[in-house]
Design a protein around this motif. Structure first.
Motif, mmCIF file in Angstrom:
data_model
loop_
_atom_site.group_PDB
_atom_site.id
_atom_site.type_symbol
_atom_site.label_atom_id
_atom_site.label_comp_id
_atom_site.label_asym_id
_atom_site.label_seq_id
_atom_site.Cartn_x
_atom_site.Cartn_y
_atom_site.Cartn_z
ATOM 1 N N ARG A 224 49.968 37.957 64.233
ATOM 2 C CA ARG A 224 49.183 38.366 64.986
ATOM 3 C C ARG A 224 49.875 37.983 66.518
ATOM 4 O O ARG A 224 50.343 37.023 66.599
ATOM 5 C CB ARG A 224 47.739 37.721 64.938
ATOM 6 C CG ARG A 224 47.031 38.010 63.512
ATOM 7 C CD ARG A 224 46.479 39.406 63.488
ATOM 8 N NE ARG A 224 45.439 39.679 64.668
ATOM 9 C CZ ARG A 224 44.717 40.840 64.727
ATOM 10 N NH1 ARG A 224 45.235 41.909 64.023
ATOM 11 N NH2 ARG A 224 44.057 40.808 65.866
ATOM 12 N N LEU A 225 49.338 38.726 67.488
ATOM 13 C CA LEU A 225 49.798 38.572 68.906
ATOM 14 C C LEU A 225 49.508 37.402 69.276
ATOM 15 O O LEU A 225 50.308 36.622 70.025
ATOM 16 C CB LEU A 225 49.406 39.836 69.515
ATOM 17 C CG LEU A 225 50.243 39.824 70.983
ATOM 18 C CD1 LEU A 225 51.805 40.164 70.699
ATOM 19 C CD2 LEU A 225 49.724 41.083 71.865
ATOM 20 N N HIS A 226 48.142 36.906 69.033
ATOM 21 C CA HIS A 226 47.626 35.732 69.870
ATOM 22 C C HIS A 226 46.872 34.719 68.826
ATOM 23 O O HIS A 226 46.484 35.522 67.644
ATOM 24 C CB HIS A 226 46.529 36.056 70.954
ATOM 25 C CG HIS A 226 47.148 36.660 72.109
ATOM 26 N ND1 HIS A 226 48.368 36.001 72.747
ATOM 27 C CD2 HIS A 226 47.176 37.953 72.658
ATOM 28 C CE1 HIS A 226 48.619 36.694 73.860
ATOM 29 N NE2 HIS A 226 47.930 38.023 73.791
ATOM 30 N N HIS A 227 46.665 33.740 69.333
ATOM 31 C CA HIS A 227 45.788 32.812 68.608
ATOM 32 C C HIS A 227 44.300 33.351 68.268
ATOM 33 O O HIS A 227 43.911 33.742 69.555
ATOM 34 C CB HIS A 227 45.558 31.395 69.190
ATOM 35 C CG HIS A 227 45.102 30.257 68.236
ATOM 36 N ND1 HIS A 227 45.748 29.569 67.314
ATOM 37 C CD2 HIS A 227 43.774 29.567 68.568
ATOM 38 C CE1 HIS A 227 44.991 28.909 66.842
ATOM 39 N NE2 HIS A 227 43.761 28.554 67.716
ATOM 40 N N HIS B 285 53.914 35.315 63.808
ATOM 41 C CA HIS B 285 54.134 36.613 64.191
ATOM 42 C C HIS B 285 53.502 37.701 63.459
ATOM 43 O O HIS B 285 53.677 38.795 63.333
ATOM 44 C CB HIS B 285 55.662 37.075 64.353
ATOM 45 C CG HIS B 285 56.515 35.965 65.268
ATOM 46 N ND1 HIS B 285 56.423 36.084 66.580
ATOM 47 C CD2 HIS B 285 57.230 35.306 64.516
ATOM 48 C CE1 HIS B 285 57.440 35.213 67.036
ATOM 49 N NE2 HIS B 285 57.908 34.599 66.048
ATOM 50 N N SER C 150 47.247 29.945 61.047
ATOM 51 C CA SER C 150 47.991 30.073 62.310
ATOM 52 C C SER C 150 48.923 31.297 62.322
ATOM 53 O O SER C 150 50.012 31.539 62.569
ATOM 54 C CB SER C 150 48.750 28.885 62.539
ATOM 55 O OG SER C 150 48.151 27.817 62.643
ATOM 56 N N GLU D 12 48.548 28.099 71.612
ATOM 57 C CA GLU D 12 49.619 29.050 71.472
ATOM 58 C C GLU D 12 51.017 28.750 71.817
ATOM 59 O O GLU D 12 51.311 28.145 73.012
ATOM 60 C CB GLU D 12 49.280 30.275 72.452
ATOM 61 C CG GLU D 12 48.015 31.187 72.382
ATOM 62 C CD GLU D 12 48.186 32.421 72.493
ATOM 63 O OE1 GLU D 12 48.861 33.041 72.532
ATOM 64 O OE2 GLU D 12 46.690 32.917 72.807
ATOM 65 N N HIS E 79 49.303 33.703 64.467
ATOM 66 C CA HIS E 79 50.351 34.004 65.570
ATOM 67 C C HIS E 79 51.533 33.130 65.629
ATOM 68 O O HIS E 79 52.457 33.681 66.209
ATOM 69 C CB HIS E 79 49.580 33.732 67.032
ATOM 70 C CG HIS E 79 49.205 32.184 66.895
ATOM 71 N ND1 HIS E 79 48.521 31.423 66.122
ATOM 72 C CD2 HIS E 79 49.437 31.188 67.876
ATOM 73 C CE1 HIS E 79 48.180 30.172 66.500
ATOM 74 N NE2 HIS E 79 49.031 29.842 67.562
ATOM 75 N N THR E 80 51.636 31.993 64.918
ATOM 76 C CA THR E 80 52.850 31.410 64.752
ATOM 77 C C THR E 80 53.884 32.104 63.903
ATOM 78 O O THR E 80 55.046 31.797 64.191
ATOM 79 C CB THR E 80 52.572 29.935 64.156
ATOM 80 O OG1 THR E 80 51.576 29.091 64.785
ATOM 81 C CG2 THR E 80 53.830 29.099 64.105
ATOM 82 N N THR F 197 48.493 34.436 77.290
ATOM 83 C CA THR F 197 47.820 34.016 76.021
ATOM 84 C C THR F 197 46.518 34.818 76.093
ATOM 85 O O THR F 197 46.272 35.825 76.830
ATOM 86 C CB THR F 197 47.085 32.578 76.378
ATOM 87 O OG1 THR F 197 46.348 32.461 77.382
ATOM 88 C CG2 THR F 197 48.317 31.647 76.724
ATOM 89 N N GLN F 198 45.721 34.661 74.986
ATOM 90 C CA GLN F 198 44.487 35.553 74.579
ATOM 91 C C GLN F 198 43.598 34.849 75.816
ATOM 92 O O GLN F 198 43.666 33.747 76.460
ATOM 93 C CB GLN F 198 43.776 35.051 73.325
ATOM 94 C CG GLN F 198 43.514 33.617 73.070
ATOM 95 C CD GLN F 198 42.712 33.393 72.065
ATOM 96 O OE1 GLN F 198 42.312 34.325 71.540
ATOM 97 N NE2 GLN F 198 42.289 32.241 71.644
#
Length: 812
Positions: A499-502, A497, A492, A88, A494-495, A75-76
């Motif tokens: 962004r890599l992380h929340h 794809h 969201s 995440e 990251h959900t 995770t971040q």
């Protein structure tokens, strides 16, 4: 790293015994069945973590997911918190066997090694106990001895010897053959060796193997002899009357060590507390599935029954709809259903039919498609699958700008930080909203055709259901494309794809404000009264957008994406972005000292080419056109003593790449295979090892152009659409029917009750939870479902019996 395996010396027999058991490779049925594992879920948050001693008690925390000891997700970092909120979601295929799924909470340390605070470790067989629900797990202390993974292959023999003076003694022979699956040290293979000890009340004899360099699968093949002492009264006559003092209290102990780590005890560095209650807890949502996918011919009847669903009248009597009715969680049914129906171009008529059923129960046009029904979930999942590229070309550049800038957009007077200017923040927020809104309303040419087809159907049905409401034709579409697609992807990223992380808390707040504004703008464009916003400051901010130009832009966009007119998608002329990430590649050329080395690079794959770059966003250093890829295969670890390696074989020299973990390697191999599956001149054989020092390590051929010595992995058939394995999806549906047989039986009984008893429902609880419009047709479908499930039970049961009986004593 140290591992210990102990065995009583008296248990050793004259027959060879080994440490592990698995099915025999020669079993034909086992080879035909694919065992596919997947894991999805969410790392929610931690709480009550152990604080630092001293004035600054906060920690900078992150969480990892590990298969045994191999990290596959991270995770971040959440800064300065003892109750970090990660939020995440994760999903991945699991490409290998494992014993434990573990979640580690770390404290980030810039100057030294990151500190492991605690862990949650769940045995593979216990994962089903936590499936599909959020659970708080207490963090457990980390014991370095329990952290070691892998297998030791041993042979033990107890020989009888006559000494020089004529007495008889016993000799224990320990053959340390090999180890498999030892853990990585900082992502690299270790330098392992083994110590073999004979331990008893009055003795501790120890011997050690040679050190094997840079490998997780060392081949020792060393034999050690230990003489077992006897009392002076021992004779041939009493050889079976073994004295307890001599044998029963002796133990053989095998310890595995990493030669590079002997100067330190890993346990002292990683444990921060031995008290379980002090470490805090972690909230997780975990769903593990294991499917035994049979050959395609077994799934014909079930597949046919499911694909007939859109034509069944009424739709509530179809097998696909019934699956959604009986599953404990509709989401479990939605994903395989949507993928299977999409694959066979049956999703649009099915989604249209179930949406029409929703409309029958909708009394107020303002609440159209706002529920969480089978129809709305199917459309949500469809948009995630087919709309991924659409989101990337539309939202990703702006979301990257928002996430990577430090502009404050807070407009709530209560939440303003010291020194913030609310008017400046309001301008920042308006700039982002305008930029995002403008991009969205100009993106209709990129909207996938299947989304447009469904939006057209929704619009027509909504107009027929509410003929006196001129706005419902727009709200029926906007409730999906704005409320459930763009607005969710913005808040969201990251959900989806993007962004890599929340994102960090400040960025999450900015994205939340943007998302609220965008979804309100998208509610087909009419003026929104103050009461629809909970916050006064949002009402004031939204007044900036209550102009006719915004309303007309939204209507024009909704008209375009719900039109039946043929459009040429801009996606046909632009490469589709498929995957990107950081990996290590072996240098193509030689360094000044003549050795080839590995360098970290950023890889990017589109539907046209594979490239790698020094950093994300930089120009490509090297490019391989997808049409030039001849094969993509795993590379044997022995080639460079590195795990998780694969090779991209193309018209020039093979590109050797090391992924960060087994999941990532599997994903890259899969997507590269699929995108190049129709290439001409694909190879039928390959070399599983590298060409080094003038020959191939696998077959010792000296010519670099020699034909491969191993058949290429069978690729997916050319007619299978990318990322959809219809046998896998049908197997998942079969599993769901099997798990829900009790509810299916209740539904069958409810059909009988309705058919026989036509008066008022005296006991509505028996069947009022099911949607049964036509009891006769529904009953018939249930009978068909039970029939095909029972037929599929037979080969599954046969395979399970084969699998359980194929592990034999003494097999590897």
């Amino acid at each position: 790293m140290a591992a210990a395996a102990a065995a009583p010396a008296a248990a050793a027999s004259s027959d060879a015994a080994t440490a592990t058991a698995e099915p025999e490779a020669g079993d034909e049925d086992s080879r035909e069945v694919r065992v596919l594992q997947s894991l999805r879920g969410k790392i929610c948050e931690a709480k009550n973590l152990l604080p630092y001693l001293g004035p600054n008690k906060m920690r900078d925390c992150f969480c990892t997911i590990n298969l045994d000891q191999e990290e596959v997700y991270r995770t971040q970092v959440v800064e300065k918190s003892l109750s970090p909120f990660f939020s995440e979601e994760f999903y991945f295929e699991i490409p290998r066997t494992f014993q434990y799924l573990s979640f580690y909470v770390y404290d980030k340390n810039v100057l030294q090694r990151d500190l492991r605070i605690g862990k949650v470790a769940i045995k593979k067989e216990d994962l089903c106990n936590h499936s599909g629900r959020e659970t708080w797990f207490s963090l457990q202390p980390i014991d370095s001895n329990s952290e070691v993974q892998g297998k030791v292959h041993l042979e033990l023999k107890l020989n009888e010897l006559i000494t020089e003076n004529g007495t008889v003694c016993q000799q224990l022979v320990v053959h340390v053959k090999a180890c498999h699956g030892l853990p990585l040290i900082n992502g690299q293979s270790c330098d392992p060796y083994a110590t073999v000890s004979l331990v008893g009340p009055s003795r501790n004899d120890q011997k050690k193997t040679k050190v094997k360099k840079k490998t997780s699968n060392p081949q020792f093949n060393e034999i050690f002899y230990f003489e077992v002492t006897r009392s002076s009264s021992y004779t041939r006559k009493s050889q079976f009357q073994v004295e307890e003092e001599d044998i029963e209290k002796l133990e053989i102990r095998i310890d595995l060590w990493n030669n590079g780590n002997l100067v330190q005890d890993p346990g002292k560095k990683t444990n921060i507390s031995s008290k379980t209650d002090d470490l805090g807890s972690l909230r997780l949502n975990i769903c593990y599935t294991e499917d035994y996918v049979l050959p395609s011919e077994y799934y014909g009847p079930l597949k046919t029954l499911l694909l007939k669903s859109p034509d069944v009248q009424p739709i509530s009597a179809s097998s696909a709809y019934i699956l959604g009715e009986i599953c404990r969680d509709k989401n479990d049914a939605v994903l395989p259903l949507v993928r299977l129906l999409l694959h066979h171009d049956k999703l649009v008529p099915f989604a249209t039919a179930v949406a029409e059923l929703d409309l029958k129960d909708t009394q107020d046009a303002n609440t159209i498609f706002r529920g969480n029904s089978l129809a709305t979930r199917c459309l949500d999942e469809m948009m995630k699958i087919v709309g991924r590229h659409y989101l990337k070309v539309t939202l990703k550049p702006i979301l990257d700008e928002i996430c990577e800038s430090s502009k404050s957009c807070e407009i709530d007077p209560i939440k303003l930080k010291e020194g913030d200017n609310v008017e400046n923040n309001k301008e920042n927020l308006r700039y982002y909203v305008d930029k995002l809104f403008s991009t969205i309303v100009k993106s209709s040419m990129s909207c996938p055709t299947v989304m447009c087809d469904i939006f057209y159907s929704l619009r027509q049905m909504a107009t027929q259901r509410f003929p006196n409401d001129p706005h419902v034709q727009y709200s029926a579409v906007s409730s999906f494309v704005f409320l459930r697609f763009f607005a969710v992807a913005v808040v969201s990223p990251h959900t989806f794809h993007l962004r890599l992380h929340h994102p960090d808390p400040q960025t999450v707040r900015t994205l939340t404000l943007i998302s609220k504004t965008i979804q309100t703008l998208g509610s087909w464009g009419r003026s929104v009264p103050k009461s629809s916003f909970k916050e006064t400051f949002m009402c004031e901010f939204f007044k900036m957008f209550q102009e006719e130009g915004y309303i007309m832009a939204v209507k024009k966009f909704l008209d375009e994406i719900s039109s039946t007119e043929t459009k040429v998608s801009s996606g046909t002329s632009e490469p589709v972005h498929l995957k990107e990430g950081e990996m290590y590649k072996r240098a193509q050329g030689r360094t000044r000292i003549g050795k080839k080395n590995f360098k970290k690079r950023w890889f990017c794959l589109t539907s046209r080419e594979l490239t790698y770059h020094k950093q994300p966003g930089k120009d490509a250093i090297y490019t391989i056109p997808v049409k030039n890829i001849l094969a993509v295969e795993k590379l044997e670890e022995s080639s460079f003593n590195k795990k998780n390696m694969f090779q991209v074989i193309h018209t020039e020299k093979p590109l050797y790449v090391q992924a960060n973990n087994c999941v990532e390697a599997n994903e890259w191999i899969d997507v590269l295979c699929r995108v190049s599956r129709c290439n001409q001149n694909r190879l039928s054989s390959y070399h599983p090892s590298a060409y080094l020092n003038g020959n191939w390590l696998c077959c010792l051929e000296t010519s670099e152009n020699a034909l491969g010595c191993k058949p290429c992995t069978a690729g997916v058939p050319a007619d299978i659409q990318i990322d959809i394995d219809e046998d896998r999806e049908t197997e998942r549906i079969y599993s769901l029917f099997t798990l829900s047989l009790l509810k299916l039986q209740k539904m069958e009984e409810a059909c009988g009750t309705i058919a026989v008893y036509q008066g008022p429902q005296k006991e509505p609880d028996d069947y009022s939870n099911f949607v049964i419009e036509d009891s006769v047709t529904t009953f018939k479908t249930i009978q068909q479902i039970k029939s095909v499930v029972e037929k599929l039970d037979e080969p599954h049961e046969k395979y399970r019996k084969k699998r359980s009986s194929s592990a034999k004593y003494g097999s590897k």
